[in-house]
Enzyme design. Structure first.
Site, PDB file in Angstrom:
ATOM      1  N   HIS A  20      -3.029   7.054  -1.363  1.00 24.56           N
ATOM      2  CA  HIS A  20      -2.341   7.125  -2.651  1.00 24.56           C
ATOM      3  C   HIS A  20      -0.865   7.393  -2.388  1.00 24.56           C
ATOM      4  O   HIS A  20      -0.442   7.567  -1.240  1.00 24.56           O
ATOM      5  CB  HIS A  20      -2.940   8.214  -3.529  1.00 24.56           C
ATOM      6  CG  HIS A  20      -4.269   7.838  -4.116  1.00 24.56           C
ATOM      7  ND1 HIS A  20      -4.410   6.847  -5.062  1.00 24.56           N
ATOM      8  CD2 HIS A  20      -5.530   8.315  -3.885  1.00 24.56           C
ATOM      9  CE1 HIS A  20      -5.679   6.727  -5.395  1.00 24.56           C
ATOM     10  NE2 HIS A  20      -6.383   7.605  -4.686  1.00 24.56           N
ATOM     11  N   ASP A  80       4.243   4.223  -5.512  1.00 21.28           N
ATOM     12  CA  ASP A  80       3.504   3.384  -6.457  1.00 21.28           C
ATOM     13  C   ASP A  80       4.422   2.477  -7.265  1.00 21.28           C
ATOM     14  O   ASP A  80       4.168   1.272  -7.389  1.00 21.28           O
ATOM     15  CB  ASP A  80       2.704   4.255  -7.428  1.00 21.28           C
ATOM     16  CG  ASP A  80       1.384   4.741  -6.839  1.00 21.28           C
ATOM     17  OD1 ASP A  80       1.063   4.347  -5.706  1.00 21.28           O
ATOM     18  OD2 ASP A  80       0.687   5.510  -7.515  1.00 21.28           O
TER      19      ASP A  80
END
Length: 375
Positions: free
Chosen positions: A122, A152
């Site tokens: 992540h 992200d």
């Protein structure tokens, strides 16, 4: 709009790829999100301007259908781990053979090669591996991740959108598509180029949290006000710093030199006491219209009501009444025009889209396995 006429196939994913697709949709691309057929609801909160087609890619018919959609499209955006698309028979080698003009965008954490290529991760893992996480945090504290913005969205979705636009531009010269290998680790590192390349000029040569732009300097920090809210201070240049001291009613001659790092703790103590003496609204009235580089820290609930944002219509309201950032004002003639309709539910446009692509599908029983008759 700038991307009018561009067809994008976006395979449903989380955060980075949906953001990339939303950017393309905001600027006019026809983005078709391919959802799974047995999912109750979409987790794509960035479905603005997209349409949804539900296709079962676990069947050969579904895979064949997606391939046929890609033949008539300009871009495919996929967020899966390395090797997943190849196992489905949807890898770039096959799709580019069938459509040499296709832009094949692969958005992953670690990229398509390297020892981490198939590993899960992540944002926090990606910025850790990029080197940036080691620089984030206050002095004496552990590193912290600033939401999931750097990898992200900045290094991932935004960078991938840039890659797609560049590939579309290059295609106007060569007539050929290409593969985009968008690694969020590398994208995050690239976004951090300033920090990397500024080490040699003394901007990042001190430990974490002790440099000018990482909360080390008292004139580049946030301060609590009398009502428990906060003001942000970014008075780096001497002329701006002078305006800061004027607004705080502090005597320059009685203070340590601005750039004396050993005196920064004392300056911070003085600034902390000063800001705590008035409310955020009072400080805003004092500093608005000055060059002190002092602004209120606004919450999500407050930001759209700020006069500056209202004047520029920076935020839009969706049909549910929720407000969100609106169009980015990049272009004068062909600006973005965010769609204000509700985000698509899974499979909402299956029949409509397949018919547009030349399939004749029943409106009563949309066939997401690709067995509809082709016109």
């Amino acid at each position: 709009m700038a991307l009018s006429g561009v067809r994008v196939i976006e395979l449903a994913g989380l955060a980075p790829a949906p953001f990339c697709g939303m950017i393309l949709a905001d600027f006019g691309a026809k983005v078709i999100r391919v959802d799974r057929t047995k999912v109750a609801m979409s987790l794509d909160t960035q479905g603005r301007g997209k349409r949804s087609v539900a296709i079962n890619l676990k069947t050969s018919e579904g895979v064949t259908l997606l391939r046929k959609l890609c033949v008539q499209s300009d871009v495919i955006l996929e967020p899966y781990r390395q090797g997943v698309m190849e196992k489905l028979g949807l890898g770039p080698e096959q799709l580019l053979k069938e459509n040499p003009r296709l832009i094949y965008a692969r958005l992953t954490g670690y990229g398509q090669s390297g020892s981490y290529a198939t590993a899960a991760g992540h944002d926090i893992n990606y910025i850790a591996l990029s080197g940036l996480l080691s620089r984030l945090g206050r002095s004496g504290e552990k590193p912290y991740a600033p939401l999931n913005l750097i990898a992200d969205f900045a290094g991932g979705g935004l960078s991938c959108a840039l890659g797609i636009v560049l590939a579309l531009l290059e295609r106007t010269k060569s007539g050929k598509g290409q593969i985009i290998d968008a690694s969020m680790v590398e994208g995050a590192a690239y976004v951090g180029s300033f920090a990397w390349k500024s080490r040699g000029i003394g901007m990042w040569d001190r430990p974490r949290g002790e440099n000018m732009l990482d909360s080390g300097a008292p004139f580049y920090d946030t301060y609590e006000t009398a009502d428990g809210k906060y003001m942000a201070v970014g008075a780096i240049e001497p002329q701006f710093y002078t305006q800061l001291l004027k607004g705080l009613e502090l005597d320059t001659g009685a203070l340590p030199p601005q750039m004396s790092a050993t005196d920064w703790p004392e300056l911070r103590r003085i600034f902390t006491e000063s800001f705590a003496s008035k409310t955020r609204a009072e400080w805003s009235r004092i500093f608005d219209g000055t060059d002190a580089c002092v602004t209120p820290v606004l919450s999500f609930d407050e930001v759209s009501s700020h006069p500056h944002h209202q004047e520029r219509a920076s935020f839009v309201k969706d049909p549910s009444g929720e407000k969100a950032p609106g169009r980015p004002r990049f272009l004068s003639r062909t600006p973005a025009e965010p769609c204000l309709a509700s985000d698509p539910v899974i499979g909402e446009h299956t029949v409509q889209v397949l018919n547009e692509f030349g399939f004749h599908v029943s409106r009563h029983r949309p066939d997401a396995d690709g067995r509809g008759r082709r016109g």
